[in-house]
Motif scaffolding. Structure first.
Motif, PDB file in Angstrom:
ATOM      1  N   THR A 234      -1.282  -6.870   7.963  1.00 18.00           N
ATOM      2  CA  THR A 234       0.051  -7.455   7.965  1.00 18.00           C
ATOM      3  C   THR A 234       1.175  -6.461   7.655  1.00 18.00           C
ATOM      4  O   THR A 234       2.341  -6.743   7.931  1.00 18.00           O
ATOM      5  N   GLY A 235       0.844  -5.298   7.056  1.00 23.09           N
ATOM      6  CA  GLY A 235       1.870  -4.353   6.648  1.00 23.09           C
ATOM      7  C   GLY A 235       2.531  -4.703   5.327  1.00 23.09           C
ATOM      8  O   GLY A 235       3.510  -4.070   4.929  1.00 23.09           O
ATOM      9  N   GLU A 236       2.007  -5.701   4.603  1.00 20.52           N
ATOM     10  CA  GLU A 236       2.579  -6.121   3.328  1.00 20.52           C
ATOM     11  C   GLU A 236       2.275  -5.094   2.246  1.00 20.52           C
ATOM     12  O   GLU A 236       1.152  -4.583   2.133  1.00 20.52           O
ATOM     13  N   LEU A 237       3.278  -4.776   1.415  1.00 23.68           N
ATOM     14  CA  LEU A 237       3.078  -3.884   0.282  1.00 23.68           C
ATOM     15  C   LEU A 237       2.303  -4.607  -0.811  1.00 23.68           C
ATOM     16  O   LEU A 237       2.721  -5.662  -1.290  1.00 23.68           O
ATOM     17  N   LEU A 238       1.171  -4.038  -1.244  1.00 20.31           N
ATOM     18  CA  LEU A 238       0.337  -4.661  -2.264  1.00 20.31           C
ATOM     19  C   LEU A 238       0.595  -4.060  -3.644  1.00 20.31           C
ATOM     20  O   LEU A 238       0.660  -4.783  -4.629  1.00 20.31           O
TER      21      LEU A 238
END
Length: 560
Positions: A234-238
């Motif tokens: 998704t490209g979400e920053l974790l």
């Protein structure tokens, strides 16, 4: 100084079945032989007058069954001869799986825009001067023909005063499919410690994430830096770790561990970078799924090399290497002691240590190869200005006396091709290009091509790394290097400018046939109506002044 070519003995080559006139020459040769031939013997006697054996007499003497048998045999023989002749005269191309798993397009003719088109907004870039956008492929995801991780940036041009993007609107990382142009996601890299000055990524398909390391330019030093874990789908920053004090960056990462080095801030009072003595850095090792607290940390010189193994870190300092256990931080000696500083490089289950001036001479170096436990496997001296290159199972050494190949596991010499006493420039062995099939090595010589179109052309030779036999030579522009190789075409890029990451970016492209080295085409960006040419995976793309990226292809497809 005139520099003569270096060329190993070249095998004779038959007619090129793809070139014009080859069939005409063969027909003329057959006609000439027929005009000067002796008269044929009679149908049932040989040249001495003796009668042929009954089975081989003319078909008018045979029974109907024998005539059918002879006709079938003649048909089979003719078909066999045709197939055999075809195999003998077919071009010889490298075989094997493509290096890096990347299938490269076959562009045998001058390419033209076709297929997909990407505008900056599709990559998430908006509100910037598109003429200042820089695109760089920084990673791949998956096997086969994988997705790419492409960085966009306007930061370098901002620092140099060419453009102005102080808010970092152009600093992004996008995951896309180079075959279809599909953009899966686009991430604002400016949110990770200031963004796009120096980007590196370590994707893990097993973990389903990637490590992104950034460092933003401030003046000519580094003002912000950091690293983050990003969801691969998704490209979400974790997780994000950032700092504005010095450079904090990922040195290396694998599926389980992340090695981070923090260097002191090196900006002077006028924004210029400087180094004053041997500065101390801090090493930290994190579990990949927890970037908050390191498993261990320690102080080290910023001039020391480190290598991340599967379960440990090797720190090379003061002529020795120390192994640091990843889980416990316990240390132990590894390998030998060296008389001079060394440069370690890991290649799979081997680790090579190059030691310049190891015998007291500045013009020589010594390559020592170890297994990952630190046991020496073999060593070999070489010219200090010619780094050995791994090609398949062969380590190729380019020296003033010869081009040699040694077995990567044992160090035993497979072959050595001496250089002519009249030769001048020492050939450079090139790193295997992405997509290359087989185990052939490419070598760039310091000699003008005998039939090049431009002054100063150089020759790239392809060497069979199993035998040392030269398979082809191709004329390429000065300072070109091999960039890609498809099944039948080699692509060389001239290196004319630097990208925002500091890497050289190819501009003009020279394509040559991998069977005989003949040039197929050469293209400059302006000839194709673009500002820049790059390979994205196995796909050639052109980048326009408006920031638009277009796929280039050959409209004529090869069927096979």
């Amino acid at each position: 100084m005139t520099e003569a070519p270096w060329r190993p003995p070249r095998p004779p080559r038959g007619d090129d079945p793809w070139s014009a006139g080859a069939d005409d020459a063969r027909r003329a040769e057959r006609t000439e032989r027929a005009e000067h031939a002796e008269p044929l013997p009679s149908a049932d006697r040989d040249a001495t007058g003796r009668r042929w054996p009954r089975l081989l007499r003319g078909p008018h003497r045979a029974s109907r069954g024998r005539r059918l048998l002879l006709a079938a045999g003649a048909t089979l023989l003719a078909a066999t001869l045709v197939v055999t002749a075809g195999v003998v005269t077919q071009p010889r191309y490298p075989v094997g799986r493509p290096l890096g798993g990347v299938v490269v397009d076959e562009l045998r003719r001058l390419p033209s825009p076709e297929g997909w088109v990407l505008t900056p907004d599709r990559l998430g870039v908006e509100g910037v001067d598109t003429a200042c956008l820089d695109y760089t492929v920084i990673g791949r995801v998956g096997g086969g023909s994988p997705d790419l991780l492409v960085a966009t940036s306007t930061q370098l041009t901002t620092v140099l005063g060419v453009c102005d993007d102080r808010d970092g609107l152009g600093e992004r990382v996008a995951r896309l499919d180079p075959g279809t142009g599909t953009v899966r996601w686009s991430l604002d890299s400016d949110a990770v410690g200031g963004g796009g000055g120096a980007l590196q990524v370590w994707p893990s398909t097993r973990r389903g994430d990637l490590l992104l390391s950034t460092g933003a330019f401030g003046g000519f030093g580094v003002s912000e830096s950091g690293f983050a874990r990003v969801d691969l789908d998704t490209g979400e920053l974790l997780e994000v770790q950032a700092t504005d004090a010095g450079l904090r960056r990922v040195v290396d990462a694998n599926d389980d561990w992340v090695l981070v080095r923090t260097d002191p801030d090196r900006r002077g009072d006028r924004g210029t970078s400087f180094v004053d003595g041997d500065s101390r850095s801090r090493l930290e090792l994190f579990a990949r799924d927890d970037l908050d607290v390191p498993t261990w940390s320690g102080s080290t010189s910023d001039q020391e090399d480190v290598v991340l193994l599967d379960d440990a870190v090797l720190v090379f300092a003061r002529g020795a290497a120390v192994r640091v256990d990843a889980a416990s931080g316990e240390t132990s000696a590894w390998g030998d002691r060296w008389r001079t500083p060394v440069t370690p490089v890991r290649r799979g289950e081997l680790l090579a240590v190059d030691s310049p001036g190891s015998d007291g001479r500045v013009d020589t170096a010594e390559l020592v190869v170890y297994d990952l436990d630190g046991t020496e496997l073999w060593r070999r001296r070489h010219d200090a200005d010619r780094t050995p290159v791994l090609s398949g199972g062969c380590v190729v050494f380019s020296g003033r006396d010869a081009l040699s190949c040694v077995d990567r596991l044992t160090g035993d010499e497979r072959w050595s091709v001496p250089r002519d006493d009249d030769d001048r420039g020492v050939p450079i062995v090139l790193e295997p290009p992405v997509g290359q099939s087989g185990r052939d090595a490419f070598v760039r010589t310091f000699v003008r091509a005998p039939s090049g179109d431009d002054d100063g052309d150089r020759v790239v030779a392809m060497i069979d790394d199993a035998t040392g036999e030269q398979l082809l030579e191709a004329a390429v522009p000065n300072e070109s290097t091999m960039e890609r190789a498809s099944e039948s075409v080699g692509y060389a890029f001239s290196l004319l400018r630097y990208a925002n990451t500091g890497d050289l970016v190819g501009r003009s492209v020279t394509a040559f046939d991998l069977s005989d080295g003949r040039r197929l085409w050469r293209a400059e960006p302006d000839e194709l109506g673009v500002d820049d040419l790059q390979f994205w995976g196995g796909v050639l793309v052109g980048i326009g002044r408006d920031g638009t990226v277009r796929r280039f292809g050959d409209p004529v497809r090869l069927v096979g």
